[in-house]
Write a protein that holds these residues in place. Structure first.
Motif, short mmCIF file in Angstrom:
data_model
loop_
_atom_site.label_atom_id
_atom_site.label_comp_id
_atom_site.label_asym_id
_atom_site.label_seq_id
_atom_site.Cartn_x
_atom_site.Cartn_y
_atom_site.Cartn_z
N UNK A 312 -46.87 -65.24 44.53
CA UNK A 312 -46.08 -64.30 44.59
C UNK A 312 -46.03 -63.75 42.91
N UNK A 313 -45.97 -62.47 42.88
CA UNK A 313 -46.01 -62.03 41.51
C UNK A 313 -44.86 -60.86 41.29
N UNK A 314 -44.19 -60.58 40.12
CA UNK A 314 -43.40 -59.72 40.20
C UNK A 314 -43.49 -59.36 38.42
N UNK A 315 -43.71 -57.74 38.56
CA UNK A 315 -43.60 -57.40 37.23
C UNK A 315 -42.56 -56.23 36.94
N UNK A 316 -42.11 -55.60 35.60
CA UNK A 316 -41.40 -54.68 35.62
C UNK A 316 -41.93 -53.88 34.57
N UNK A 317 -41.66 -52.42 34.66
CA UNK A 317 -42.14 -51.28 33.73
C UNK A 317 -40.88 -50.39 33.55
N UNK A 323 -46.02 -48.90 34.58
CA UNK A 323 -46.23 -49.43 36.01
C UNK A 323 -47.49 -49.66 36.31
N UNK A 324 -48.37 -48.75 36.05
CA UNK A 324 -49.94 -48.65 36.40
C UNK A 324 -50.64 -50.02 35.73
N UNK A 325 -50.18 -50.15 34.54
CA UNK A 325 -50.83 -51.14 33.84
C UNK A 325 -49.98 -52.64 34.38
N UNK A 326 -49.00 -52.89 34.60
CA UNK A 326 -48.35 -53.86 35.40
C UNK A 326 -48.96 -54.13 36.82
N UNK A 328 -51.83 -53.42 37.60
CA UNK A 328 -53.27 -54.16 37.21
C UNK A 328 -53.27 -55.56 36.98
N UNK A 329 -52.16 -55.85 36.04
CA UNK A 329 -51.97 -57.37 35.68
C UNK A 329 -51.53 -58.04 36.83
N UNK A 330 -50.86 -57.62 37.65
CA UNK A 330 -50.45 -58.21 39.10
C UNK A 330 -51.59 -58.49 39.76
N UNK A 331 -52.67 -57.66 39.88
CA UNK A 331 -53.89 -57.84 40.86
C UNK A 331 -54.45 -59.14 40.27
N UNK A 332 -54.71 -59.26 38.76
CA UNK A 332 -55.43 -60.07 38.07
C UNK A 332 -54.66 -61.50 38.30
N UNK A 333 -53.45 -61.70 38.31
CA UNK A 333 -52.54 -62.72 38.42
C UNK A 333 -53.05 -63.36 39.91
N UNK A 334 -52.86 -62.37 41.03
CA UNK A 334 -52.87 -62.87 42.29
C UNK A 334 -54.53 -63.27 42.53
N UNK A 335 -55.47 -62.98 41.76
CA UNK A 335 -56.61 -63.20 41.84
C UNK A 335 -57.49 -64.16 41.15
N UNK A 336 -56.37 -65.04 40.23
CA UNK A 336 -56.83 -65.90 39.42
C UNK A 336 -56.81 -67.36 40.24
N UNK A 337 -57.48 -68.18 39.96
CA UNK A 337 -57.56 -69.36 40.91
C UNK A 337 -56.29 -70.32 40.45
#
Length: 337
Positions: A312-317, A323-326, A328-337
């Motif tokens: 699970x990930x949560x981002x605030x903007x 929000x658009x950048x957050x 993208x960052x959420x996608x990176x965190x979910x994809x991380x091993x």
């Protein structure tokens, strides 16, 4: 310019009253015609489905598509292609296209995914100067005694250029007809007359992840659509996963299943049902909320078939741009091993 616009409109009208409408006649398709129909999707979106029969077995036709480096030799739209990355059965490439309706088309990054057991070739063009996203899916199935191939092609796109939006319907029949003719010719080449891949098969298939539309009660639908698209594109770039967007999911489902799930809102239970229907291994459930002036974005990576959250990930903007950048960052965190 006026004459050019008139020609485009005439071509569009001609297509809508010809191959793009009417009842499918498989006898004519078997004889070599290419049939194109318009499919209405939820939310007022459109998809075009093309059907053709090729005089070559599916493995041979699959080999033609799998040999990405040789696409410019036969692909109607591709002028030049440079492979950026090849990972298992996924290829990222920079593609330069031929002119469309006399208009120059800028280069784009395209991801192509191959699934030989399912006979599927999925193509995704990332956002560029002329399109927000373009999804294409080609399904290859044995036809008749197995020496011929039934080709189903699905295309959905969101375009920025006005001429792309106007020309989309008119181009479907011509582009698909030319592509089928070229693939027929290419499949006769000796290098494709083998049942094995042009490159070595991977030891294990990539993880299959579906990303349906995010949900929200406070954010407009067009903004949600953009956020979902950006998230899916970034997830594809960050992980060697087989990421399916909502349009690809609809294309992959047969018509009976589409009708069964047609009333689904983009909520968690329905998203899981869609993913299970596609035999996916993961599904992303995302929501966007707004508290005062602050956006809150949450996403969960659900493991199937049980549907439990693996990450699970949560981002605030504080703004749309943030929000658009957050996302993208959420996608990176979910994809991380």
């Amino acid at each position: 310019m006026k004459a050019g616009v008139l020609l485009v409109l005439l071509a569009t009208l001609s297509c809508s009253s010809g191959a793009g409408a009417g009842k499918l006649d498989m006898k004519r398709v078997e004889a070599g015609e290419v049939y194109v129909e318009r499919v209405d999707l939820p939310g007022g979106r459109l998809m075009y489905r093309g059907i053709a029969v090729l005089d070559a077995p599916p493995d041979r036709v699959f080999n033609v598509f799998h040999d990405v480096e040789h696409w410019p030799e036969w692909h109607t739209q591709v002028r030049e292609l440079r492979v950026l990355r090849r990972d298992q059965d996924t290829v990222d490439a920079e593609v330069r296209f031929n002119k469309l309706l006399g208009q120059s088309v800028g280069p784009a990054t395209q991801r192509v995914r191959f699934d030989r057991p399912r006979g599927e070739v999925a193509m995704h063009i990332y956002e560029n100067e002329w399109a927000r996203s373009v999804e294409s899916l080609i399904k290859l199935e044995p036809f008749g005694d197995g020496t011929r191939t039934l080709l189903n092609a699905y295309t959905h796109g969101e375009f920025k250029a006005w001429w792309s939006r106007v020309a989309t319907q008119a181009m479907q029949q011509r582009v698909l007809t030319e592509m089928v003719a070229n693939v027929r010719a290419a499949s006769l080449l000796p290098r494709y007359q083998t049942a094995t891949d042009v490159t070595a098969a991977p030891s294990a298939p990539p993880l299959k992840v579906v990303v349906p539309g995010f949900r929200s009660s406070s954010v407009p639908a067009d903004v949600l659509q953009t956020l979902t698209r950006v998230f899916a594109q970034h997830l594809m770039r960050q992980a060697a996963w087989n990421v399916l967007t909502e349009e690809e999911m609809v294309a992959l489902l047969d018509y009976a299943k589409q009708r069964e799930l047609a009333g689904c809102a983009p909520n968690e239970p329905c998203a899981v049902d869609l993913a299970r229907a596609l035999q996916a291994e993961r599904v992303v459930h995302g929501t966007v909320g707004k508290v005062g002036e602050v956006y809150v974005f949450t996403a969960a990576l659900l493991k199937l078939p049980e549907g439990v959250a693996e990450k699970r990930v949560e981002e605030q903007a504080a703004s749309d741009a943030e929000l658009l950048q957050r996302v993208r960052e959420a996608a990176s965190r979910l994809a991380a091993p």
